[in-house]
Design a protein around this motif. Structure first.
Motif, PDB file in Angstrom:
ATOM      1  N   PRO A  69       0.821  -1.211   0.000  1.00  0.00           N
ATOM      2  CA  PRO A  69       0.000   0.000   0.000  1.00  0.00           C
ATOM      3  C   PRO A  69       0.857   1.265   0.000  1.00  0.00           C
ATOM      4  O   PRO A  69       1.894   1.303   0.657  1.00  0.00           O
ATOM      5  CB  PRO A  69      -0.809  -0.125   1.294  1.00  0.00           C
ATOM      6  CG  PRO A  69       0.033  -0.988   2.185  1.00  0.00           C
ATOM      7  CD  PRO A  69       0.739  -1.946   1.283  1.00  0.00           C
ATOM      8  N   ASP A 141      -6.202 -10.524   9.615  1.00  0.00           N
ATOM      9  CA  ASP A 141      -7.568 -10.607   9.102  1.00  0.00           C
ATOM     10  C   ASP A 141      -8.413 -11.544   9.967  1.00  0.00           C
ATOM     11  O   ASP A 141      -9.604 -11.307  10.177  1.00  0.00           O
ATOM     12  CB  ASP A 141      -7.539 -11.085   7.652  1.00  0.00           C
ATOM     13  CG  ASP A 141      -8.866 -10.893   6.949  1.00  0.00           C
ATOM     14  OD1 ASP A 141      -9.442  -9.792   7.062  1.00  0.00           O
ATOM     15  OD2 ASP A 141      -9.340 -11.831   6.304  1.00  0.00           O
ATOM     16  N   GLY A 145     -10.275  -8.571  10.962  1.00  0.00           N
ATOM     17  CA  GLY A 145     -10.701  -8.294   9.589  1.00  0.00           C
ATOM     18  C   GLY A 145     -11.940  -9.059   9.182  1.00  0.00           C
ATOM     19  O   GLY A 145     -12.747  -9.502  10.003  1.00  0.00           O
ATOM     20  N   THR A 146     -12.091  -9.261   7.885  1.00  0.00           N
ATOM     21  CA  THR A 146     -13.306  -9.888   7.359  1.00  0.00           C
ATOM     22  C   THR A 146     -13.444 -11.342   7.813  1.00  0.00           C
ATOM     23  O   THR A 146     -14.568 -11.826   8.010  1.00  0.00           O
ATOM     24  CB  THR A 146     -13.304  -9.822   5.820  1.00  0.00           C
ATOM     25  OG1 THR A 146     -12.092 -10.416   5.316  1.00  0.00           O
ATOM     26  CG2 THR A 146     -13.389  -8.375   5.342  1.00  0.00           C
ATOM     27  N   ASP A 168      -7.977  -2.330   7.360  1.00  0.00           N
ATOM     28  CA  ASP A 168      -7.451  -3.050   6.208  1.00  0.00           C
ATOM     29  C   ASP A 168      -6.237  -3.815   6.711  1.00  0.00           C
ATOM     30  O   ASP A 168      -5.218  -3.204   7.050  1.00  0.00           O
ATOM     31  CB  ASP A 168      -7.060  -2.072   5.103  1.00  0.00           C
ATOM     32  CG  ASP A 168      -6.492  -2.776   3.871  1.00  0.00           C
ATOM     33  OD1 ASP A 168      -6.163  -3.976   3.971  1.00  0.00           O
ATOM     34  OD2 ASP A 168      -6.353  -2.130   2.820  1.00  0.00           O
ATOM     35  N   ASN A 170      -3.937  -5.339   5.327  1.00  0.00           N
ATOM     36  CA  ASN A 170      -2.731  -5.044   4.553  1.00  0.00           C
ATOM     37  C   ASN A 170      -2.113  -3.707   4.941  1.00  0.00           C
ATOM     38  O   ASN A 170      -0.934  -3.456   4.662  1.00  0.00           O
ATOM     39  CB  ASN A 170      -3.042  -5.055   3.060  1.00  0.00           C
ATOM     40  CG  ASN A 170      -3.395  -6.439   2.559  1.00  0.00           C
ATOM     41  OD1 ASN A 170      -2.692  -7.406   2.824  1.00  0.00           O
ATOM     42  ND2 ASN A 170      -4.515  -6.549   1.864  1.00  0.00           N
ATOM     43  N   GLU A 171      -2.896  -2.828   5.551  1.00  0.00           N
ATOM     44  CA  GLU A 171      -2.350  -1.583   6.075  1.00  0.00           C
ATOM     45  C   GLU A 171      -1.943  -1.745   7.537  1.00  0.00           C
ATOM     46  O   GLU A 171      -0.937  -1.191   7.976  1.00  0.00           O
ATOM     47  CB  GLU A 171      -3.362  -0.443   5.929  1.00  0.00           C
ATOM     48  CG  GLU A 171      -3.579   0.007   4.499  1.00  0.00           C
ATOM     49  CD  GLU A 171      -4.217   1.386   4.408  1.00  0.00           C
ATOM     50  OE1 GLU A 171      -4.411   2.033   5.461  1.00  0.00           O
ATOM     51  OE2 GLU A 171      -4.505   1.825   3.282  1.00  0.00           O
ATOM     52  N   TYR A 260      -9.952   4.584   8.238  1.00  0.00           N
ATOM     53  CA  TYR A 260      -9.765   3.320   8.951  1.00  0.00           C
ATOM     54  C   TYR A 260      -9.520   3.579  10.433  1.00  0.00           C
ATOM     55  O   TYR A 260      -9.029   4.640  10.837  1.00  0.00           O
ATOM     56  CB  TYR A 260      -8.590   2.536   8.371  1.00  0.00           C
ATOM     57  CG  TYR A 260      -8.857   1.954   7.005  1.00  0.00           C
ATOM     58  CD1 TYR A 260      -9.889   1.043   6.814  1.00  0.00           C
ATOM     59  CD2 TYR A 260      -8.070   2.310   5.909  1.00  0.00           C
ATOM     60  CE1 TYR A 260     -10.140   0.501   5.556  1.00  0.00           C
ATOM     61  CE2 TYR A 260      -8.306   1.766   4.654  1.00  0.00           C
ATOM     62  CZ  TYR A 260      -9.348   0.861   4.486  1.00  0.00           C
ATOM     63  OH  TYR A 260      -9.596   0.327   3.250  1.00  0.00           O
TER      64      TYR A 260
END
Length: 389
Positions: A69, A141, A145-146, A168, A170-171, A260
């Motif tokens: 990112p 995650d 996360g999701t 996120d 990945n962030e 976020y």
């Protein structure tokens, strides 16, 4: 590219070497650099002379394609060098702190001015994307996360820490990594209380205020912007600046630019029952067990009793988690990185074992540690914001 017939125009390779080595300064991005380096042996040799600062500039020009990112990836790649530059003098650290209200864009600009990158390091970073970033982001995650939200009966007992967290993964992994890259070198001072090394003692360390500025502006969180300080708890280090280019500037609907939950997300992650066991296992696999037995009782600032806290155990976990991007790989058992960190984990435990009390200071009415402590810094900023409205 070179001329072959007398009287024909000179080709690129007919130029003197001292001119060819200047070509990287006139390229647009890292793709141009790689393509030119691949043209022939002579140009590759000339491209190898490009300065690390030039390579970083070219990589930044391609950051939205190859270094995502953006800008977190390249900030992480240069954060340790930037932190060491800031430690060189009070003026350098003041320059780093002064622009913090701009957030991550300021860190990237500072890196472009004072840091560099090599092609070899770029290759290492992309290898780390597969070796560390992707698998650890997957673990994150599962924690916040999701995948976490997908747990059956999420809001009705499916997880033990149900909450609305917008992150996120990945962030978030780069949020963890950048803090470690910037501030981990200061942990040497903490351990130097036991092992008096003049070389370590002579080095400056970044101030607690610098860490708080980083958390405030580079780990923003829209969920906590409305918290106001209680009477008597004001500390100028906690005041927010709404810079027009920063994360706290007001946009449509009166909201802030940050989208976020960086702060809440990290707090929830670090306290997750799905996250903690990975660090316990890494410590045990390294032979740094059993847990510390020392416990002592603390009182909160409002004199309400708090449960006994094993500060040495918390410190060891904190040191392990604040080692930067590569350090996050120590929880990936069986990997080369995890094996390489095992001696370090044992060394950290031995040094912490010899410590008597943790070094503390006060921020307003909140206690904070003098050493890098992401967990503590997040909580100080979460509860101590003073709005500049």
């Amino acid at each position: 590219m070179a001329s072959t017939t007398p009287g024909t125009p000179l080709g690129l390779l007919d130029l003197p070497t001292d001119i060819l080595v200047m070509l990287p300064d006139f390229l647009h991005n890292i793709e141009d650099y790689i393509n030119l380096s691949s043209t022939c042996r002579s140009l590759r040799k000339c491209m190898d002379n490009a300065s690390p600062r030039t390579i970083l500039r070219l990589a930044h020009a391609s950051s939205r394609v190859f270094f995502r990112p953006d800008p977190l990836f390249l900030i992480c790649a240069t954060a340790r060098e930037l932190g060491n530059w800031a430690r060189e003098s009070e003026d350098n650290e003041a320059e780093l702190v002064a622009g913090m209200p701009r957030g991550l864009d300021h860190l990237m600009d500072m890196a472009l001015r004072h840091c560099g990158l090599t092609v070899a390091r770029i290759r290492e970073l992309h290898a780390l994307r597969f070796a560390v970033v992707n698998p650890v982001a997957n673990l994150i995650d599962q924690c916040v996360g999701t995948q976490w939200y997908a747990t059956p009966n999420f809001w009705n007992g499916g997880v033990d820490d149900a909450y609305t967290v917008i992150v996120d993964p990945n962030e978030l992994i780069f949020d963890l990594a950048i803090y470690g890259e910037l501030f981990a070198p200061d942990l040497e001072h903490l351990f130097n209380n036991t092992f008096d090394d003049p070389a370590v003692s002579s080095r400056r360390r970044l101030k607690l205020a610098t860490r708080l500025e980083y958390v405030k502006y580079c780990l923003p969180d829209d969920m906590i912007i409305c918290r106001k300080a209680e009477p008597g708890s004001y500390d100028p280090r906690l005041e927010l600046v709404h810079h027009p280019e920063g994360p706290w500037v007001r946009i449509e609907g009166g909201r802030n630019r940050c989208t976020y939950n960086h702060t809440i997300g990290l707090i929830w992650l670090m306290n997750s029952s799905r996250w903690k066991p990975h660090w316990v296992k890494a410590r045990e696999d390294a032979g740094a067990g059993p847990e510390f037995r020392d416990r002592f009782c603390e009182y909160h600032f409002d004199f309400t009793y708090m449960d006994p806290a094993n500060w040495k155990q918390l410190l060891l976990t904190n040191v392990m988690q604040n080692q930067g991007l590569e350090g996050l790989g120590m929880i990936l058992g069986g990997t080369e990185i995890a094996e390489r960190f095992k001696p370090k984990i044992r060394e950290w435990k031995d040094k912490i074992e010899r410590m008597k009390m943790p070094p503390k200071t006060m921020v307003g009415r909140w206690e904070a540690y003098d050493y890098p402590d992401l967990w503590g810094d997040l909580h100080v900023c979460r509860y101590g914001y003073v709005l500049n409205t």
